[in-house]
Design an enzyme around this catalytic site. Structure first.
Site, short mmCIF file in Angstrom:
data_model
loop_
_atom_site.label_atom_id
_atom_site.label_comp_id
_atom_site.label_asym_id
_atom_site.label_seq_id
_atom_site.Cartn_x
_atom_site.Cartn_y
_atom_site.Cartn_z
N SER A 88 -9.67 -0.05 7.02
CA SER A 88 -9.14 0.02 5.65
C SER A 88 -8.47 -1.24 5.12
O SER A 88 -8.15 -1.31 3.94
CB SER A 88 -8.16 1.18 5.52
OG SER A 88 -8.89 2.38 5.48
N SER A 138 -9.80 2.32 2.84
CA SER A 138 -8.95 3.02 1.90
C SER A 138 -8.03 2.11 1.09
O SER A 138 -7.52 2.49 0.06
CB SER A 138 -8.09 4.05 2.63
OG SER A 138 -7.19 3.41 3.53
N LYS A 148 0.85 -1.20 0.00
CA LYS A 148 0.00 0.00 0.00
C LYS A 148 0.88 1.24 0.00
O LYS A 148 1.89 1.30 0.70
CB LYS A 148 -0.92 -0.03 1.23
CG LYS A 148 -2.00 1.05 1.23
CD LYS A 148 -2.92 0.92 2.46
CE LYS A 148 -4.03 1.96 2.46
NZ LYS A 148 -4.86 1.90 3.69
N1 GLN Z 1 -12.91 4.44 6.08
C1 GLN Z 1 -12.29 4.88 7.30
C2 GLN Z 1 -11.97 6.34 7.21
O1 GLN Z 1 -12.30 6.92 6.23
C3 GLN Z 1 -11.11 4.03 7.60
C4 GLN Z 1 -9.83 4.56 7.12
C5 GLN Z 1 -8.68 3.69 7.43
O2 GLN Z 1 -8.81 2.63 8.05
N2 GLN Z 1 -7.52 4.16 7.01
O3 GLN Z 1 -11.42 6.91 8.09
#
Ligand code: GLN
Length: 507
Positions: A179, A155, A80
């Site tokens: 994410s 994400s 990532k």
């Molecule tokens: N979807 C969540 C957010 O927008 C999780 C993000 C993450 O785990 N990096 O914060």
């Protein structure tokens, strides 16, 4: 489809160590797959054929010289873009870091390299890991390999699709509020968020430091566990990393391969995680999975966790607060982009023009929210209250784990939605994390694995398992058992049913 890319990481590793396949061949096969499908899917932000093939050739040479190598040596790994690496850029999905190259490797990356894994490319993500669909990437969205008109979750949509579409057998992700787990659910892959501190965050571009955790993604529970073992452990560069003798996750996954291991397991189902808002096809698959567990002698216990109701609200105060502080360093001086207003400017105006152009709407929204929540007059009312809720959620978990061994829930309340369906309404994205966020607030581990497809849309559904801190191995043991039960029910492993194998996503 080429046979090499259809292998699991464990199978590929066995063939590499038996000398049946070289790492150069394995790397080449995955690079070819990326060339074939990634134009449509856009799971990758950067690849470097030469660098990947050179790393693979070096592993082959060491093996030929008789060196004893790690179990996964020679296996390609997608990374990532939140993790910095010396051989490829790291942007965290943001324009403000376009082309940024780190002088050092993140610890998780360094450990993977030391174990002989080959970096095959950097994967797409929502900008600074803020999002649930990968549509917030400054470089364009990733598409779900099950249906390219759908989002892959976020994400870490890039890492999930990379493994799901056979572009890499393994990938690294980061999980701040879901994410790793939510994209795994939406793409029919497996992903784990380790116990907070289980994996070093050194070299992970920070979002919210008290929530961020690096973890593994793959197509099977065992592969996920094998990668977890490689990256786990204490790191003197990260004072929050735990100095703990972690048991082998792979051994736990192998032990779980016999579903009889589920007998006597107490599985908690939190009322608040399944009440309302769950798509009927997701709920049906979840109930079926519970029935499979019960048939093996597991016991399902209903759990009341009254404060979970406030988890999303608390998270969206704590995360923006920490993010506003972490992102203050993108000031046009120290990293990446610098935009000078016409006719020159002061330090402040250059900084402002740079942040205006370099940061996307969701990032700006959260910085504004976070600085507001931390401001002198509102700190107690917002940030302070959110921290209290966080403590109450931790207590809810502690009380639950007095009664049960693991907690199960749908990983996400819905299957993958159509690209653009949530645009202009960030709340819809935020609510999709209601099931994953509590684990981050409590620092406990979570695992998502596919349990079938929803009848209304034919898209993958994920099961989330959570365990007390330090008990990550429990998740892999139970997860591997459930994976086996699902494969027996369907007559094939879930990943073999993915349309990427049967042609939809670009054979
Ligand atoms: N979807 C969540 C957010 O927008 C999780 C993000 C993450 O785990 N990096 O914060």
């Amino acid at each position: 489809m080429n046979d090499i890319i259809a292998l699991t990481a464990a199978e590929l590793a066995a063939k590499l160590s038996a000398g049946e396949i070289s790492s150069v061949e394995a790397t080449r096969a995955h690079l070819d797959r990326i060339a074939q499908v990634d134009g449509e899917l856009h799971a990758f932000l950067a690849t470097d054929e030469q660098a990947s093939l050179a790393a693979a050739a070096a592993i082959d040479a060491r093996r030929a010289a008789g060196e004893s190598l790690g179990e996964l040596a020679g296996v390609p790994l997608a990374i990532k873009d939140v993790l910095v690496t010396t051989d490829m850029p790291a942007t965290s999905g943001s324009k403000i870091l376009e082309g940024y190259r780190s002088p050092f490797d993140a610890t998780a990356v360094a450990k993977a390299r030391a174990a002989g894994l080959v970096n095959i490319g950097k994967t797409n993500m929502d900008e600074f890991a803020m999002g649930s669909s990968t549509e917030n990437s400054a470089y364009g969205p990733t598409r779900n390999q099950w249906d390219a008109s759908r989002v892959p979750g976020g994400s870490g949509g890039g890492s999930a699709v990379a493994v799901g579409a056979f572009e890499a057998p393994l990938a690294l992700g980061s999980d701040t509020g879901g994410s790793i787990r939510q994209p795994a659910a939406l793409t029919g892959t497996v992903g784990a968020k380790p116990t907070y501190g289980g994996v070093s965050r050194y070299g992970a571009i920070a979002l919210a430091s008290s929530l961020d955790q690096i973890g593994p993604c793959a197509r099977t529970v065992l592969d996920t566990a094998l990668l977890h073992d490689v990256i786990a452990g204490h790191d003197r560069h990260d004072s929050t990393s735990l100095d703990f003798a972690w048991p082998s996750m792979a051994a736990a996954a192998r032990g779980g391969a016999d579903p009889a291991s589920l007998a006597g397991l107490k599985v908690g189902v939190v009322k608040q995680l399944t009440q309302g808002g769950v798509q009927p096809g997701v709920q049906a698959r979840f109930d079926e999975a519970l029935a499979l567990l019960v048939a093996q002698g597991a016991e399902v216990v209903e759990i009341d966790a009254p404060h979970f109701e406030y988890a999303v609200a608390a998270y969206y105060l704590i995360l923006p607060s920490e993010a506003s502080s972490n992102l203050a360093k993108y000031d046009s001086v120290r990293f990446g982009l610098r935009v000078t207003p016409e006719g020159g400017g002061t330090v402040e105006s250059v900084m402002s023009a740079t942040r205006e152009e370099g940061l996307g709407a969701e990032v700006k929204r959260r910085i504004i929210l976070g600085t507001y929540a931390l401001s002198a007059g509102y700190y107690d009312a917002y940030y302070g209250s959110a921290q209290k809720v966080r403590t109450l959620i931790q207590r809810d978990f502690a009380a639950a784990f007095d009664q049960v061994d693991v907690i199960a829930s749908p990983t996400a309340p819905t299957t993958a939605w159509t690209l653009g369906a949530h645009s202009g309404d960030p709340m819809q994205d935020y609510l999709n994390d209601a099931t994953t966020i509590p684990a981050n607030l409590a620092g406990i581990p979570g695992l998502s694995l596919p349990i079938g497809t929803a009848s209304e849309d034919g898209l993958p559904v994920g099961l989330q398992l959570m365990a007390p801190a330090f008990e990550d191995a429990r998740l892999y043991r139970a997860g591997a058992a459930i994976e086996r039960l699902i494969a027996d029910r369907d007559g094939a492993p879930f990943w073999a049913q993915a349309p990427a194998l049967t042609g939809k996503a670009g054979e």
